[in-house]
Design an enzyme around this catalytic site. Sequence first.
Site, PDB file in Angstrom:
ATOM      1  N   ASP A 299      55.086 -97.523 -45.839  1.00  0.00           N
ATOM      2  CA  ASP A 299      56.143 -96.957 -44.981  1.00  0.00           C
ATOM      3  C   ASP A 299      56.711 -95.715 -45.657  1.00  0.00           C
ATOM      4  O   ASP A 299      57.916 -95.591 -45.879  1.00  0.00           O
ATOM      5  CB  ASP A 299      57.238 -98.003 -44.757  1.00  0.00           C
ATOM      6  CG  ASP A 299      58.079 -97.706 -43.519  1.00  0.00           C
ATOM      7  OD1 ASP A 299      57.661 -96.848 -42.718  1.00  0.00           O
ATOM      8  OD2 ASP A 299      59.151 -98.308 -43.366  1.00  0.00           O
TER       9      ASP A 299
ATOM     10  N   ALA B 237      67.680-102.647 -41.348  1.00  0.00           N
ATOM     11  CA  ALA B 237      68.801-102.984 -42.237  1.00  0.00           C
ATOM     12  C   ALA B 237      69.565-101.727 -42.591  1.00  0.00           C
ATOM     13  O   ALA B 237      69.171-100.609 -42.225  1.00  0.00           O
ATOM     14  CB  ALA B 237      68.280-103.674 -43.501  1.00  0.00           C
TER      15      ALA B 237
ATOM     16  N   ALA C 195      68.866 -97.883 -41.300  1.00  0.00           N
ATOM     17  CA  ALA C 195      67.542 -97.793 -40.702  1.00  0.00           C
ATOM     18  C   ALA C 195      67.412 -98.804 -39.570  1.00  0.00           C
ATOM     19  O   ALA C 195      68.390 -99.430 -39.162  1.00  0.00           O
ATOM     20  CB  ALA C 195      66.467 -98.020 -41.770  1.00  0.00           C
ATOM     21  N   SER C 196      66.208 -98.977 -39.091  1.00  0.00           N
ATOM     22  CA  SER C 196      65.997 -99.795 -37.903  1.00  0.00           C
ATOM     23  C   SER C 196      66.159-101.282 -38.172  1.00  0.00           C
ATOM     24  O   SER C 196      66.530-102.038 -37.272  1.00  0.00           O
ATOM     25  CB  SER C 196      64.596 -99.529 -37.340  1.00  0.00           C
ATOM     26  OG  SER C 196      63.616 -99.757 -38.345  1.00  0.00           O
TER      27      SER C 196
ATOM     28  N   LYS D 243      71.292-104.186 -49.746  1.00  0.00           N
ATOM     29  CA  LYS D 243      70.630-104.041 -48.449  1.00  0.00           C
ATOM     30  C   LYS D 243      70.940-105.255 -47.598  1.00  0.00           C
ATOM     31  O   LYS D 243      70.741-106.399 -48.023  1.00  0.00           O
ATOM     32  CB  LYS D 243      69.116-103.897 -48.631  1.00  0.00           C
ATOM     33  CG  LYS D 243      68.368-103.580 -47.347  1.00  0.00           C
ATOM     34  CD  LYS D 243      66.921-103.205 -47.630  1.00  0.00           C
ATOM     35  CE  LYS D 243      66.194-102.764 -46.364  1.00  0.00           C
ATOM     36  NZ  LYS D 243      64.821-102.321 -46.633  1.00  0.00           N
TER      37      LYS D 243
ATOM     38  N   ALA E 136      72.902 -95.462 -46.107  1.00  0.00           N
ATOM     39  CA  ALA E 136      71.709 -95.265 -45.278  1.00  0.00           C
ATOM     40  C   ALA E 136      71.633 -96.385 -44.265  1.00  0.00           C
ATOM     41  O   ALA E 136      72.016 -97.528 -44.542  1.00  0.00           O
ATOM     42  CB  ALA E 136      70.449 -95.236 -46.138  1.00  0.00           C
TER      43      ALA E 136
END
Length: 521
Positions: free
Chosen positions: A286, A131, A128-129, A151, A126
């Site tokens: 979130d 990490a 994301a913005s 992460k 995955a």
Amino acid sequence: MRRVLRGCFIVWVVLRYGLDELVLSSFDHPWIRRLPRIVSPGRHLDNPRGQRLREALERLGPIFVKFGQVLSTRRDLLPPDIADELARLQDRVPPFPSEIAIATIERAFGRRVDDVFSHFERVPVASASIAQVHFATLRGGRDAGREVAVKVLRPNMLPVIEKDLALMRLMAGWVERLSADGKRLKPREVVAEFDKYLHDELDLLREASNAAQLRRNMAGLDLVLIPEMLWDWCRNDVMVMERMHGVPINRTNELRRLGVDIPRLARDGVTIFFTQVFRDGFFHADMHPGNIQVSVAPATFGRYISLDFGIVGTLTEHDKEYLAQNFTAFFRRDYRRVAELHIESGWVPPETRVDELESAIRAVCEPYFDRPLKEISLGMVLMRLFQTSRRFQVEIQPQLVLLQKTLLNIEGLGRELDPELDLWATAKPFLEKWMLEQLGPQKLLAQLKAEAPQYAKLLPALPRLLHDYLRHRPHELRKELDVLLAEQRRTNRLLQGIIYGGIGFALGLIVTQVLLRVRLW
């Protein structure tokens, strides 16, 4: 100069991806609708509009990506093609090279990645913005052989965020100075809140501590799973946690095929949210579909899995009590109590007439009760409430911005899971029970028990403290008492003058009456 350059870059991206066309084409005036055709020559706008919007947000950076993530949950407000593209921002942001991720890990641990992990997947699962996440297996130590998720923070994030926040502060200042609603909307305070939470996301140790707190809070609920943080392998820019096995919550067809009770899942989501908000005052803020999965393991089948804890919201006891009373009054359709709460809290001017505010709130909310979720648009309710708030000069509360954002996420998730869900009926019993617990004797006993150690220390010393206070009065208090005594003397003299004057006036009247009667006689 940096703000100017960043502003020029944003304008260039807007023109480069044709976002001006998306905005101007929605106007009714023919000359405005023709304007995109004038400025379009020389630009390549062959890609679909949703793709262009997504790519523009990715190009503009993490703040704009997060804005797209919030929008992606509002399919009732967006055309399907745009909503589908923005949904890719939730966990499919273009990853940064795995070599950079490995270098960050090795720098954080001071060891080669192969010495830490027996297996490390170079391709992120995955992105994301802020990490991206890689699956791995630990090599040694007490957690040897354990499957984990690693992460890794994106490189050079702080300068980009600082530039965007500087522009947001500048624009917030303009809004506050130039807009008639600027003072009421508190744009600079809202930007300050956003600034705080974005910087919190850049510290993965803070995120790990948020996850640990949520895991403790939710331990007895048996509705949601929070991954365990492996503290030996957590740093500011790298975080290692328990690997979770689940299906993203937006894959409803796959969940139905596996036998997950979708309506129950929707109800559980509402329960989880209200428990975190009103019981704990500490909530996952979130909650877009990229951060929520459903467990398919036999022991925890059908439970929620929460991921990504960079943004959490907190509420004080006063905030929780105020919100709970508002929600309860809404569910009971007691609009007068809602109006009174707004005035009592200072959100509206004290001279506001309760009956007028009550009537306005009733006009906004009444049409939406007794409807399934598919027929309720929280966005429309919020828009009409905003229009009402302008009329009554309601002040925006920056500390509740995250809660408002999370409510929008919850509505989007609920709409995808079960369009027939009655959000009001599901939440009402929970809030009423919570209010009874807050106002009942059990709450009083719990507060007394919590304060008992303080009372045990204070009570034996209370006579001595009182004696010392009366014997050795502070100098400032003596001054205040002297001033009060002087004022009292002046007041007494004034009262005496008034009394003597009144007595003299009465005696004068009596003497006058006597003289008149003697003369007449």
